[in-house]
Enzyme design. Sequence first.
Site, PDB file in Angstrom:
ATOM      1  N   LYS A  39      29.663 -41.537 -31.293  1.00 24.18           N
ATOM      2  CA  LYS A  39      29.023 -42.736 -31.841  1.00 24.18           C
ATOM      3  C   LYS A  39      27.542 -42.515 -32.137  1.00 24.18           C
ATOM      4  O   LYS A  39      27.032 -42.973 -33.164  1.00 24.18           O
ATOM      5  CB  LYS A  39      29.207 -43.936 -30.916  1.00 24.18           C
ATOM      6  CG  LYS A  39      28.389 -43.914 -29.640  1.00 24.18           C
ATOM      7  CD  LYS A  39      28.552 -45.196 -28.846  1.00 24.18           C
ATOM      8  CE  LYS A  39      27.705 -45.180 -27.584  1.00 24.18           C
ATOM      9  NZ  LYS A  39      26.263 -45.091 -27.857  1.00 24.18           N
ATOM     10  N   THR A  40      26.836 -41.823 -31.237  1.00 20.99           N
ATOM     11  CA  THR A  40      25.406 -41.594 -31.466  1.00 20.99           C
ATOM     12  C   THR A  40      25.208 -40.693 -32.672  1.00 20.99           C
ATOM     13  O   THR A  40      24.299 -40.897 -33.485  1.00 20.99           O
ATOM     14  CB  THR A  40      24.749 -40.971 -30.213  1.00 20.99           C
ATOM     15  OG1 THR A  40      24.996 -41.814 -29.086  1.00 20.99           O
ATOM     16  CG2 THR A  40      23.253 -40.809 -30.399  1.00 20.99           C
ATOM     17  N   ASP A 220      22.873 -50.258 -31.174  1.00 13.95           N
ATOM     18  CA  ASP A 220      23.755 -49.425 -30.371  1.00 13.95           C
ATOM     19  C   ASP A 220      24.309 -50.228 -29.200  1.00 13.95           C
ATOM     20  O   ASP A 220      23.690 -51.191 -28.742  1.00 13.95           O
ATOM     21  CB  ASP A 220      22.949 -48.225 -29.850  1.00 13.95           C
ATOM     22  CG  ASP A 220      23.828 -47.129 -29.277  1.00 13.95           C
ATOM     23  OD1 ASP A 220      25.054 -47.170 -29.485  1.00 13.95           O
ATOM     24  OD2 ASP A 220      23.281 -46.230 -28.612  1.00 13.95           O
ATOM     25  N   ARG A 571      35.045 -40.164 -18.296  1.00 12.77           N
ATOM     26  CA  ARG A 571      33.864 -39.305 -18.054  1.00 12.77           C
ATOM     27  C   ARG A 571      34.291 -37.846 -17.911  1.00 12.77           C
ATOM     28  O   ARG A 571      33.464 -36.951 -18.017  1.00 12.77           O
ATOM     29  CB  ARG A 571      33.133 -39.723 -16.775  1.00 12.77           C
ATOM     30  CG  ARG A 571      32.538 -41.123 -16.709  1.00 12.77           C
ATOM     31  CD  ARG A 571      31.751 -41.510 -17.937  1.00 12.77           C
ATOM     32  NE  ARG A 571      32.626 -42.186 -18.887  1.00 12.77           N
ATOM     33  CZ  ARG A 571      32.322 -42.367 -20.177  1.00 12.77           C
ATOM     34  NH1 ARG A 571      31.195 -41.868 -20.653  1.00 12.77           N
ATOM     35  NH2 ARG A 571      33.149 -42.999 -20.997  1.00 12.77           N
TER      36      ARG A 571
END
Length: 619
Positions: A39-40, A220, A571
């Site tokens: 996403k970033t 964001d 994670r």
Amino acid sequence: MTKNNDLPNRQTGLNPAQKEAVDHKDGPILIAAGAGSGKTHTLTNRLKKLVKNGVRPENILAITFTNKAANEMRERVFGKQEAKNKNQGPLFIGTFHSLGARILKKESKLVERTPTFTIFDSDDSLSLIKKLMKEADIDKEQYSPTLLQNKISTVKNEMIDPGEYLDKIALRIFEKYEASLIKNNGFDFDDLIEKVAKIFETHPQILEKYQNEFRYILVDEYQDVNPSQYKLVRLLAQKHQNLSVVGDDAQSIYGFRGSDFRNFLNFEQDWPNAKIVKLEQNYRSAGNIITAASAVIKNNKFQKPKDLWTENPAGSLIKIVGAESAEEEASWIADAIQKLAISNSQLKSSRSQITNYQLPITAVLYRTNAQSRSIEQEFIVRQIPYKIFGGLKFYERKEVKDIVAALRIAFNPQDSLSAERISKTFNKDVAAYLNQELPRLGKELTILELINFFLKNSHYFEYLDKHHKNSKERQENVNELINFASGFKNLGEFLERVSLLQSADSPAKQSMINGQMSVVNLMSVHLAKGLEFGNVFVIGCNEGLIPHQMSYGSQDELEEERRLMYVAMTRAKKELCLSFFNIPSRFLYEIPPELTETINLSRGKKELPDEDEMYLENF
């Protein structure tokens, strides 16, 4: 699972869905980004594309939730050196609060301040509330300043009418508090968003000025916005409607802070012409982990469904480990971590102490900070180096030290340092009574009776409620200490064990891996969001912990607990272990059995206990 039509383009480094989001021109767009889907990378490339297409940098606003995320975005957009030197021109990349501070410096007169205002942090705010309560002759023993601070914060974050929400005492202090902030030319942290939103609501010409300045807005982690942040963004974007938001409703885990993931789910209602792009390819985790996490989250009713997939190999089966107690659980995990370690000396037995650690990047995650106690103690005994993220080690926590001090006075009446701690913590009468009675009772009462005496006569839980925002978490630490103490018959043995654990609490010899210390990372699931680790152990996957027992009465809260489990599972990059003691979490039964390897330490079975049977036995 592979979808060849979704492979990244070698020239752009973007897969088709990412490229679709990056290339979107004008109008609102929701980028629903699954865990580990880049996403970033997508958001920063969209920002760069806007500039490349001729949008002036000063007309772009990029909002993040943390300074760390803002710095990362700056580095990706400008490069590390330029970001470090802050040679970024007029493009704004920052947090909601930094945006609010910037606007208030220009518009401070509209809220009766000057541009040289002071920002009150949480401690400043609490000190002011206490001062105003004292002036108003309100006894803080009867009305908690911390509770009042929380109520004031709720009024501002949710932008609700204080007259309808606050009781008479709270409303009286709230009005004095607001007047004092004006008198001191200050804003509290919540004001940085709430006051700006109110300025926009009441001064249309000011709103239009900023709407024309910020023609393109990128946000964001949109699933985490609270009502005041939501209103601020919506007002700013109303005119030009060039709003790009990215996030994942499946990772919305901050309801306790006031975030409302429904803002994410309702984006299409707010912006009927919105484009929706789903990023569903996961680049982080092994296939079995993605399939298992997806199976869990699909049980939530309120969500924007995504079909998460990965090209990564299926990898190992997910380990589900059942133990009789937290101690047995910790022992098994320590064994597993020692087996992961690359040692210069041969591992002679599972209980041996290893030096020269070279651990793969490993994390132990838990629902509540109190759960770290058993893991920390096992790691200390075995000299496994570890680091607590976002908090103190168990025996360094104030509430634990307070109780241990009381027990030390009971055991050793000459312990003046512990008596001094009690005197500094409580008012004169309470401290004098405890310091007088504890030495006498030390020879008469059991450990648990002494702790109960201390808690009752110091009104300790009430004390925590009045002085600490995280009083529930601190109470959990107290309960965990009581649970540990219950295994000792002798007070002296207990205090000796605690002292030895504290004195032995120093890192074993550590080695460097890729420039990082080789330690095991211990943290709550909330703090782990946004991070990734090669190996992840999620401890305490029990009913009552995850889902937490406080969530049982609410469908919304149960679904947030399931999102917490999803975040914890995703994670992990390569290896995932979910462990429990007592009653296994209902979420474990939502994982397809063919993806798991079950190790039941006490029952000798390689399967989870029958779900219906477990609940009939224990409820």
